[in-house]
Design an enzyme around this catalytic site. Structure first.
Site, PDB file in Angstrom:
ATOM      1  N   HIS A   1       1.345  56.811  38.235  1.00 13.19           N
ATOM      2  CA  HIS A   1       2.331  55.847  37.723  1.00 13.19           C
ATOM      3  C   HIS A   1       2.873  54.966  38.855  1.00 13.19           C
ATOM      4  CE1 HIS A   1       3.430  58.042  33.714  1.00 13.19           C
ATOM      5  NE2 HIS A   1       2.130  58.039  33.935  1.00 13.19           N
TER       6      HIS A   1
ATOM      7  N   GLU B   1       5.831  54.009  39.730  1.00 14.55           N
ATOM      8  CA  GLU B   1       6.984  54.527  40.493  1.00 14.55           C
ATOM      9  C   GLU B   1       6.527  55.532  41.551  1.00 14.55           C
ATOM     10  OE1 GLU B   1       6.576  54.440  37.167  1.00 14.55           O
ATOM     11  OE2 GLU B   1       8.479  54.666  36.115  1.00 14.55           O
TER      12      GLU B   1
ATOM     13  N   CYS C   1       9.382  57.591  32.818  1.00 11.57           N
ATOM     14  CA  CYS C   1       9.120  58.797  32.021  1.00 11.57           C
ATOM     15  C   CYS C   1       9.788  59.992  32.717  1.00 11.57           C
ATOM     16  CB  CYS C   1       7.616  59.025  31.897  1.00 11.57           C
ATOM     17  SG  CYS C   1       6.835  59.553  33.456  1.00 11.57           S
TER      18      CYS C   1
ATOM     19  N   CYS D   1       8.551  60.543  36.338  1.00 13.42           N
ATOM     20  CA  CYS D   1       9.039  59.543  37.293  1.00 13.42           C
ATOM     21  C   CYS D   1      10.557  59.630  37.471  1.00 13.42           C
ATOM     22  CB  CYS D   1       8.605  58.146  36.840  1.00 13.42           C
ATOM     23  SG  CYS D   1       6.811  57.954  36.948  1.00 13.42           S
TER      24      CYS D   1
END
Lengths: 152, 152
Positions: free
Chosen positions: A54, A56, A84, A87
């Site tokens: 992801h 992040e 999410c 993260c």
């Protein structure tokens, strides 16, 4: 609208567009410290075959490597879509000063939409949180990505 | 007690001991597929200066790289301590078949202790979950680590 937040969200959006160009879900992130971008990231789950890919997490890893420190206490994270659970957890561990995100994620947002990790009784760092910065641009990018996918 | 679970939790405990020897919070993880260990990890937050350096994330990254696939649907994760929100989120994204952990984490456990990520209404994969395997050994290791720290 805070002009600085808008400026850095545009940098994060640029990252998200790089993801879209590679057929990845378009999410981008940028980490800012003392009004300087120190790390960027965009979603690379498919091209890297990495469930941790992801935006992040990619940006956080870069920033902590660059500063040789896992504590990003003087840093702000900008991300185009609400983080999410994974993260948001990483944001908590990294001890960000501030987190700014664009669009809410009604399917998996862990900073208010599905639940708010920072409301849980985990004794740890809670950043200042701001949402809705360039929200419609961030949301449009995601929605048009999935619309195109469905038409294929 | 399931002998197979005990066997793999001992491998995870061995990883946790490696962390302790490096003065890292002693948590270890191992990923098993078809009765074979395919990845191991132990907490490396301090030595790597990486807020994402938890045992589970290190093992997940290795496993998905090895298999060139972010979906670990036929894999089981063994970890000595209940995963935090970040790691539980990573477990969700990696789509594990089964997660087995040792000690509960009353301070940050996100699979039942503080909250249960898999109870949240996130439409996604839910693994089979088993806790308490070699719990006292896993817990003793953590507790003696922090006891020694306080005495320094």
């Amino acid at each position: 609208m805070n002009k600085t937040d808008e400026k850095y969200m545009r940098v994060a959006l640029k990252e998200a567009h790089k993801a879209a160009a590679l057929n990845e879900v378009p999410v981008g992130a940028v980490i800012v410290c003392n009004d300087k971008v120190i790390a960027r990231g965009f979603n690379k789950r498919e091209i890297n075959n990495d469930p941790l890919g992801h935006a992040e997490l990619i940006a956080i890893r870069k920033a902590s490597k660059k500063r040789n420190n896992w504590r990003l206490v003087d840093c702000d994270l900008y991300v185009t879509v609400e983080p999410c659970a994974m993260c948001a957890g990483a944001i908590m561990w990294s001890r960000f000063k501030r987190v700014v995100y664009g669009a809410n994620d009604p399917k998996g947002g862990a900073m208010g939409e599905i639940f708010n990790l920072f409301d849980e009784k985990i004794v740890n760092h809670i950043p200042e949180i701001k949402s809705g910065v360039l929200a419609s641009e961030c949301k449009d990018l995601i929605q048009s990505f999935f619309r195109n996918k469905r038409q294929l």
